[in-house]
Design a protein around this motif. Structure first.
Motif, PDB file in Angstrom:
ATOM      1  N   UNK A  91       0.809  -1.226   0.000  1.00  0.00           N
ATOM      2  CA  UNK A  91       0.000   0.000   0.000  1.00  0.00           C
ATOM      3  C   UNK A  91       0.842   1.275   0.000  1.00  0.00           C
ATOM      4  N   UNK A  92       2.166   1.153  -0.075  1.00  0.00           N
ATOM      5  CA  UNK A  92       3.045   2.330  -0.106  1.00  0.00           C
ATOM      6  C   UNK A  92       2.926   3.028  -1.455  1.00  0.00           C
ATOM      7  N   UNK A  93       2.777   4.360  -1.406  1.00  0.00           N
ATOM      8  CA  UNK A  93       2.753   5.105  -2.664  1.00  0.00           C
ATOM      9  C   UNK A  93       4.194   5.348  -3.121  1.00  0.00           C
ATOM     10  N   UNK A  94       4.352   6.022  -4.247  1.00  0.00           N
ATOM     11  CA  UNK A  94       5.684   6.223  -4.826  1.00  0.00           C
ATOM     12  C   UNK A  94       6.616   6.965  -3.870  1.00  0.00           C
ATOM     13  N   UNK A  95       6.105   7.983  -3.211  1.00  0.00           N
ATOM     14  CA  UNK A  95       6.919   8.777  -2.285  1.00  0.00           C
ATOM     15  C   UNK A  95       7.358   7.947  -1.076  1.00  0.00           C
ATOM     16  N   UNK A  96       6.453   7.171  -0.522  1.00  0.00           N
ATOM     17  CA  UNK A  96       6.784   6.312   0.622  1.00  0.00           C
ATOM     18  C   UNK A  96       7.782   5.235   0.219  1.00  0.00           C
ATOM     19  N   UNK A  97       7.570   4.639  -0.948  1.00  0.00           N
ATOM     20  CA  UNK A  97       8.490   3.607  -1.430  1.00  0.00           C
ATOM     21  C   UNK A  97       9.886   4.183  -1.640  1.00  0.00           C
ATOM     22  N   UNK A  98       9.965   5.373  -2.234  1.00  0.00           N
ATOM     23  CA  UNK A  98      11.258   6.018  -2.462  1.00  0.00           C
ATOM     24  C   UNK A  98      11.976   6.278  -1.142  1.00  0.00           C
ATOM     25  N   UNK A 109      22.365   2.692  -0.402  1.00  0.00           N
ATOM     26  CA  UNK A 109      23.135   3.897  -0.715  1.00  0.00           C
ATOM     27  C   UNK A 109      23.659   3.818  -2.135  1.00  0.00           C
ATOM     28  N   UNK A 110      24.024   4.981  -2.672  1.00  0.00           N
ATOM     29  CA  UNK A 110      24.663   5.007  -3.990  1.00  0.00           C
ATOM     30  C   UNK A 110      25.939   4.174  -3.901  1.00  0.00           C
ATOM     31  N   UNK A 111      26.149   3.327  -4.877  1.00  0.00           N
ATOM     32  CA  UNK A 111      27.310   2.436  -4.910  1.00  0.00           C
ATOM     33  C   UNK A 111      27.011   1.027  -4.450  1.00  0.00           C
ATOM     34  N   UNK A 112      25.918   0.833  -3.716  1.00  0.00           N
ATOM     35  CA  UNK A 112      25.533  -0.518  -3.290  1.00  0.00           C
ATOM     36  C   UNK A 112      25.129  -1.349  -4.503  1.00  0.00           C
ATOM     37  N   UNK A 113      25.431  -2.627  -4.448  1.00  0.00           N
ATOM     38  CA  UNK A 113      24.975  -3.561  -5.481  1.00  0.00           C
ATOM     39  C   UNK A 113      23.688  -4.188  -4.962  1.00  0.00           C
ATOM     40  N   UNK A 114      22.633  -4.101  -5.789  1.00  0.00           N
ATOM     41  CA  UNK A 114      21.312  -4.555  -5.355  1.00  0.00           C
ATOM     42  C   UNK A 114      20.697  -5.543  -6.336  1.00  0.00           C
ATOM     43  N   UNK A 115      19.749  -6.294  -5.819  1.00  0.00           N
ATOM     44  CA  UNK A 115      18.881  -7.157  -6.623  1.00  0.00           C
ATOM     45  C   UNK A 115      17.464  -6.709  -6.311  1.00  0.00           C
ATOM     46  N   UNK A 116      16.648  -6.514  -7.346  1.00  0.00           N
ATOM     47  CA  UNK A 116      15.300  -5.979  -7.152  1.00  0.00           C
ATOM     48  C   UNK A 116      14.279  -6.838  -7.864  1.00  0.00           C
ATOM     49  N   UNK A 117      13.210  -7.151  -7.136  1.00  0.00           N
ATOM     50  CA  UNK A 117      12.063  -7.851  -7.701  1.00  0.00           C
ATOM     51  C   UNK A 117      10.909  -6.865  -7.801  1.00  0.00           C
ATOM     52  N   UNK A 118      10.160  -6.940  -8.894  1.00  0.00           N
ATOM     53  CA  UNK A 118       9.006  -6.066  -9.096  1.00  0.00           C
ATOM     54  C   UNK A 118       7.816  -6.568  -8.292  1.00  0.00           C
ATOM     55  N   UNK A 119       6.835  -5.672  -8.101  1.00  0.00           N
ATOM     56  CA  UNK A 119       5.614  -6.025  -7.377  1.00  0.00           C
ATOM     57  C   UNK A 119       4.883  -7.179  -8.042  1.00  0.00           C
ATOM     58  N   UNK A 120       4.741  -7.116  -9.338  1.00  0.00           N
ATOM     59  CA  UNK A 120       3.995  -8.154 -10.051  1.00  0.00           C
ATOM     60  C   UNK A 120       4.978  -9.110 -10.705  1.00  0.00           C
ATOM     61  N   UNK A 156       7.151   0.384  -8.587  1.00  0.00           N
ATOM     62  CA  UNK A 156       7.178  -0.979  -9.115  1.00  0.00           C
ATOM     63  C   UNK A 156       7.984  -1.932  -8.230  1.00  0.00           C
ATOM     64  N   UNK A 157       8.666  -1.386  -7.234  1.00  0.00           N
ATOM     65  CA  UNK A 157       9.563  -2.197  -6.401  1.00  0.00           C
ATOM     66  C   UNK A 157       8.778  -2.965  -5.339  1.00  0.00           C
ATOM     67  N   UNK A 158       9.017  -4.269  -5.284  1.00  0.00           N
ATOM     68  CA  UNK A 158       8.459  -5.112  -4.227  1.00  0.00           C
ATOM     69  C   UNK A 158       9.537  -5.395  -3.195  1.00  0.00           C
ATOM     70  N   UNK A 159      10.668  -5.942  -3.640  1.00  0.00           N
ATOM     71  CA  UNK A 159      11.743  -6.341  -2.737  1.00  0.00           C
ATOM     72  C   UNK A 159      13.087  -5.849  -3.251  1.00  0.00           C
ATOM     73  N   UNK A 160      13.894  -5.307  -2.334  1.00  0.00           N
ATOM     74  CA  UNK A 160      15.258  -4.877  -2.642  1.00  0.00           C
ATOM     75  C   UNK A 160      16.187  -5.654  -1.728  1.00  0.00           C
ATOM     76  N   UNK A 161      17.174  -6.294  -2.309  1.00  0.00           N
ATOM     77  CA  UNK A 161      18.201  -6.981  -1.530  1.00  0.00           C
ATOM     78  C   UNK A 161      19.528  -6.289  -1.793  1.00  0.00           C
ATOM     79  N   UNK A 162      20.162  -5.830  -0.721  1.00  0.00           N
ATOM     80  CA  UNK A 162      21.497  -5.242  -0.855  1.00  0.00           C
ATOM     81  C   UNK A 162      22.486  -6.385  -0.778  1.00  0.00           C
ATOM     82  N   UNK A 163      23.069  -6.716  -1.917  1.00  0.00           N
ATOM     83  CA  UNK A 163      23.999  -7.841  -1.989  1.00  0.00           C
ATOM     84  C   UNK A 163      25.413  -7.437  -1.575  1.00  0.00           C
TER      85      UNK A 163
END
Length: 85
Positions: free
Chosen positions: A9-16, A24-35, A72-79
């Motif tokens: 239920x997070x809107x774009x501003x809350x998700x950001x 942080x900038x420079x982190x390596x991430x893996x991202x899964x979309x909501x759908x 569109x972001x569901x899950x962010x993993x900082x690898x």
């Protein structure tokens, strides 16, 4: 590795805001979309290069390429953090 799941239920501003708190900038991430499908591989991965107003920039790419809109972001993993070699 740390993981963040953005509430559905997070809107774009809350998700950001949540994403900015988690990585942080420079982190390596893996991202899964909501759908997402049941695939084991993330839809987006790479180094965070910028926090743009409407999207998370990955590897200097636009949302049409490798980056992703916050809503569109569901899950962010900082690898890997920016400080890790």
């Amino acid at each position: 590795m740390t993981e963040l799941t953005v509430p559905p239920d997070a809107d774009e501003e809350e998700a950001a805001a949540l994403v900015r708190e988690h990585i942080s900038v420079g982190d390596v991430v893996e991202i899964w979309k909501r759908e997402r499908t049941d695939a084991d591989d993330p839809e987006h991965s790479g180094a965070v290069t910028s926090f743009e107003p409407a999207y998370l920039e990955i590897d200097g790419q636009s949302p049409e390429n490798k980056s992703i809109r916050y809503d569109e972001i569901d899950t962010v993993i900082r690898a890997k953090t920016a400080d890790e070699k």
